[in-house]
Write a protein that holds these residues in place. Structure first.
Motif, mmCIF file in Angstrom:
data_model
loop_
_atom_site.group_PDB
_atom_site.id
_atom_site.type_symbol
_atom_site.label_atom_id
_atom_site.label_comp_id
_atom_site.label_asym_id
_atom_site.label_seq_id
_atom_site.Cartn_x
_atom_site.Cartn_y
_atom_site.Cartn_z
ATOM 1 N N LEU A 147 0.846 -1.191 0.000
ATOM 2 C CA LEU A 147 0.000 0.000 0.000
ATOM 3 C C LEU A 147 0.884 1.244 0.000
ATOM 4 N N PRO A 148 0.571 2.249 -0.830
ATOM 5 C CA PRO A 148 1.398 3.471 -0.847
ATOM 6 C C PRO A 148 1.462 4.117 0.527
ATOM 7 N N ARG A 149 2.591 4.700 0.829
ATOM 8 C CA ARG A 149 2.767 5.361 2.120
ATOM 9 C C ARG A 149 2.390 6.832 2.073
ATOM 10 N N SER A 150 2.360 7.420 0.889
ATOM 11 C CA SER A 150 2.065 8.852 0.766
ATOM 12 C C SER A 150 0.718 9.056 0.087
ATOM 13 N N ILE A 151 0.055 10.152 0.443
ATOM 14 C CA ILE A 151 -1.234 10.515 -0.140
ATOM 15 C C ILE A 151 -1.000 11.679 -1.110
ATOM 16 N N PRO A 152 -1.400 11.533 -2.387
ATOM 17 C CA PRO A 152 -1.159 12.633 -3.328
ATOM 18 C C PRO A 152 -2.000 13.852 -2.996
ATOM 19 N N ALA A 153 -1.448 15.020 -3.264
ATOM 20 C CA ALA A 153 -2.205 16.263 -3.096
ATOM 21 C C ALA A 153 -3.210 16.380 -4.248
ATOM 22 N N ILE A 154 -4.456 16.595 -3.903
ATOM 23 C CA ILE A 154 -5.522 16.643 -4.903
ATOM 24 C C ILE A 154 -6.034 18.072 -5.012
ATOM 25 N N PRO A 155 -5.986 18.676 -6.195
ATOM 26 C CA PRO A 155 -6.459 20.063 -6.342
ATOM 27 C C PRO A 155 -7.949 20.182 -6.022
ATOM 28 N N VAL A 156 -8.273 21.116 -5.177
ATOM 29 C CA VAL A 156 -9.669 21.367 -4.804
ATOM 30 C C VAL A 156 -9.946 22.850 -4.993
ATOM 31 N N SER A 157 -10.993 23.162 -5.725
ATOM 32 C CA SER A 157 -11.331 24.552 -5.972
ATOM 33 C C SER A 157 -12.660 24.866 -5.290
ATOM 34 N N VAL A 158 -13.313 25.921 -5.733
ATOM 35 C CA VAL A 158 -14.577 26.345 -5.114
ATOM 36 C C VAL A 158 -15.691 25.394 -5.537
ATOM 37 N N PRO A 159 -16.758 25.291 -4.741
ATOM 38 C CA PRO A 159 -17.845 24.355 -5.058
ATOM 39 C C PRO A 159 -18.472 24.563 -6.428
ATOM 40 N N ALA A 160 -18.506 25.802 -6.902
ATOM 41 C CA ALA A 160 -19.159 26.072 -8.189
ATOM 42 C C ALA A 160 -18.533 25.282 -9.331
ATOM 43 N N THR A 161 -17.263 24.899 -9.207
ATOM 44 C CA THR A 161 -16.625 24.138 -10.281
ATOM 45 C C THR A 161 -17.242 22.758 -10.449
ATOM 46 N N LEU A 162 -17.920 22.268 -9.418
ATOM 47 C CA LEU A 162 -18.558 20.961 -9.538
ATOM 48 C C LEU A 162 -19.615 20.948 -10.633
ATOM 49 N N LEU A 163 -20.228 22.117 -10.901
ATOM 50 C CA LEU A 163 -21.262 22.195 -11.931
ATOM 51 C C LEU A 163 -20.697 21.870 -13.304
ATOM 52 N N GLN A 164 -19.416 22.092 -13.490
ATOM 53 C CA GLN A 164 -18.778 21.827 -14.774
ATOM 54 C C GLN A 164 -17.981 20.527 -14.767
ATOM 55 N N ARG A 165 -17.585 20.044 -13.585
ATOM 56 C CA ARG A 165 -16.649 18.935 -13.520
ATOM 57 C C ARG A 165 -17.295 17.604 -13.177
ATOM 58 N N ARG A 166 -18.549 17.610 -12.770
ATOM 59 C CA ARG A 166 -19.193 16.334 -12.437
ATOM 60 C C ARG A 166 -20.169 15.940 -13.534
ATOM 61 N N PRO A 167 -19.963 14.767 -14.159
ATOM 62 C CA PRO A 167 -20.845 14.361 -15.255
ATOM 63 C C PRO A 167 -22.277 14.082 -14.811
ATOM 64 N N ASP A 168 -22.476 13.669 -13.545
ATOM 65 C CA ASP A 168 -23.856 13.429 -13.113
ATOM 66 C C ASP A 168 -24.637 14.735 -13.013
ATOM 67 N N ILE A 169 -23.956 15.816 -12.620
ATOM 68 C CA ILE A 169 -24.605 17.128 -12.591
ATOM 69 C C ILE A 169 -24.914 17.590 -14.012
ATOM 70 N N ALA A 170 -23.971 17.368 -14.922
ATOM 71 C CA ALA A 170 -24.196 17.757 -16.316
ATOM 72 C C ALA A 170 -25.373 16.995 -16.913
ATOM 73 N N ALA A 171 -25.501 15.705 -16.598
ATOM 74 C CA ALA A 171 -26.622 14.918 -17.114
ATOM 75 C C ALA A 171 -27.947 15.453 -16.577
ATOM 76 N N ALA A 172 -27.975 15.777 -15.280
ATOM 77 C CA ALA A 172 -29.208 16.315 -14.686
ATOM 78 C C ALA A 172 -29.568 17.665 -15.300
ATOM 79 N N GLU A 173 -28.563 18.493 -15.584
ATOM 80 C CA GLU A 173 -28.823 19.818 -16.175
ATOM 81 C C GLU A 173 -29.338 19.693 -17.604
ATOM 82 N N ARG A 174 -28.772 18.764 -18.380
ATOM 83 C CA ARG A 174 -29.219 18.585 -19.756
ATOM 84 C C ARG A 174 -30.661 18.092 -19.809
#
Length: 518
Positions: free
Chosen positions: A294-321
């Motif tokens: 098992l890896p010993r280190s945890i990668p740093a994951i970029p996290v931005s503001v919540p509004a970016t989820l509207l563009q980055r999550r495909p389930d949200i995009a499907a619901a919007e369409r």
């Protein structure tokens, strides 16, 4: 040579052209409803052992998100999901089906042109005067009548020519249906992306759980070796007469129990390996994964503001369409209140013989227009509009709930990683203390100041703490994978096929259709 319609026919066409070009689409134009979203993540706070990337780097994680773990085997397995996973293949087929349906509906915008070729042979029976015989029939009253004899006339008629009809779609009923189907195809494309991401996340989770079992087996194996040495010490002391048989039995029991635990890890590991094979589109018999840690280190994951989820999550995009899809269906339902206007035209030749069929004398053509309007239908159209509005409202609520669920998923993983980082640091302190207790108790036992039960207790405590530390590391790795999934895995709504790409420009389409198509 086929003759063109006469001047009055062309005048009719020219009179109808402004009506066609002024056609519109009834119903509400789509405007994306606002989502319930917070300005920032509550759990996005610095914590020991967890380092957050700058928000500006949020766009850096694109596509192959699994490469952040620097594991070549994981990389190769993840690549197979989009290609070989049968569930993903099912979603891909559903997308192609939805896309093909666009052209099926879109075909209704074109005139329907059909051709006919006919052959008819008719026989007509009738009476004729029998003049050749000159026979007169004399009735008793003195009147006379010339007799008639029956005869048959047989005629052959050939016909050929095209007919056409065209629904002008003045109120946009067909175009609203096209709009609805286009957005449904976009939604199924987002469903495909969401399914692909979901199975990729499942594979990564199973992979790191398998690596946890490998690490746990390695930990238990190291303890087995340690307990073997402890057993050897107690046996030597027993043979020297300074230890009793109970001490040897206690040491052996501890050794054998740990060996059994080491063997047991193989059950869960095999199940994870089988699951990984299926997720990668292979049979379990065809995939063998060599042991690894098992890896010993945890990668740093970029996290931005919540509004970016509207563009980055495909389930949200499907619901919007799907909101736009059902908004368009409202317009299609409203269009049923307006007259349906159709143009019809035919051009044919009818006569005999075939060789002289195509002549002006045998030509038949017609051009007409008809409008139909439902006068009374018991409120069915009104009910259809209410139903469409209710469906739109339902999908609007589903969209907002999808956004809220996405926020919850992200907050959960952020808090998990932050708290687990604190727990991991504390657990390392506890593990170090437990290992120190094992050393001290063993020395005291060898010095004769403690019984062997004290050593066993210390060793069991140390092993338990080591297992807990490993389980925390497993949770941190798995939660980091879940966080990547909650953030959309680097997917972006721009990856959805555009409306333009789903429809091909056609020079025969009227300009208002070209304009409103997008």
């Amino acid at each position: 040579m086929i003759q063109t319609p006469s001047r009055p026919a062309w005048r009719t066409i020219l009179l109808l052209t402004p009506l066609v070009l002024s056609a519109c689409m009834v119903g509400p134009d789509y405007k994306r409803p606002t989502a319930i979203i917070s300005p920032k993540f509550k759990e996005l706070r610095p914590a020991p052992g967890w380092q957050y990337a700058q928000p500006s780097l949020a766009a850096a994680q694109k596509g192959k998100w699994w490469t952040v773990y620097n594991d070549p085997l994981l990389n190769s397995l993840e690549e197979r999901v989009a290609i070989s996973n049968q569930n993903v293949a099912q979603y891909e087929a559903q997308y192609r089906e939805a896309r093909a349906a666009i052209n099926s509906i879109r075909a209704e915008l074109y005139p329907t042109l059909s051709g006919s070729l006919s052959f008819n042979r008719n026989s007509t029976g009738r009476g004729s005067r029998n003049a050749s015989s000159g026979v007169l029939v004399n009735y008793g009253s003195g009147s006379t009548e010339t007799s008639y004899t029956p005869s048959n006339t047989t005629e052959t008629t050939y016909g050929m020519g095209p007919t056409a009809s065209w629904d002008l779609d003045l109120w946009g009923a067909i175009r609203r249906q096209i709009q609805a189907q286009v957005t449904e195809a976009q939604a199924t494309a987002a469903d495909l992306a969401n399914a692909t991401l979901s199975y990729q996340i499942q594979l990564a989770t199973a992979y790191f759980n398998l690596r946890y079992q490998d690490s746990l087996k390695d930990l238990l194996h190291r303890n087995v070796q340690f307990y073997e040495r402890s057993l050897q010490i107690t046996e030597n002391q027993f043979q020297a007469g300074v230890a009793d048989p109970t001490t040897v039995l206690q040491a052996r029991t501890q050794l054998e129990q740990t060996r059994a635990q080491e063997i047991q890890t193989g059950i869960t590991r095999a199940q994870y390996e089988h699951a990984i094979a299926v997720l990668a589109g292979e049979t379990p018999a065809d995939l063998n994964i060599a042991p690894g840690m098992l890896p010993r280190s945890i990668p740093a994951i970029p996290v931005s503001v919540p509004a970016t989820l509207l563009q980055r999550r495909p389930d949200i995009a499907a619901a919007e369409r799907r909101m736009e899809e059902y908004n368009a269906k409202i317009g299609a339902a409203i269009a049923a209140f307006y007259p349906d206007v159709k143009l019809t035209a035919s051009y044919s030749y009818s006569g005999d013989p075939v060789g002289a069929l195509v002549q002006v004398a045998n030509r038949i053509w017609s051009l007409g227009a008809a409008a139909t309007e439902t006068i009374f239908e018991g409120g069915a159209r009104t009910a259809a509009v209410h139903e469409a509005n209710a469906s739109y409202n339902a999908y609007t609520a589903a969209y907002r709930q999808t956004v809220l669920t996405a926020l919850q998923n992200t907050e959960d993983q952020l808090s998990n990683l932050r708290i687990l980082a604190d727990q991991a640091a504390q657990q390392e302190i506890a593990l170090a203390a437990a290992n120190r207790a094992v050393s001290v108790s063993m020395n005291q036992y060898l010095a004769g100041t403690e019984i062997y039960t004290t050593v066993i207790t210390a060793e069991v405590t140390a092993l338990s703490n080591a297992e807990t530390a490993l389980a925390i590391q497993q949770s941190r790795i798995v939660d980091s994978v879940s966080l990547i999934g909650a953030l959309g895995g680097g997917w972006d709504a721009a990856a959805l096929p555009s409306k333009d790409s789903m429809q091909t420009d056609n020079p025969f389409l009227p300009s208002f259709i070209q304009k409103d198509r997008n």
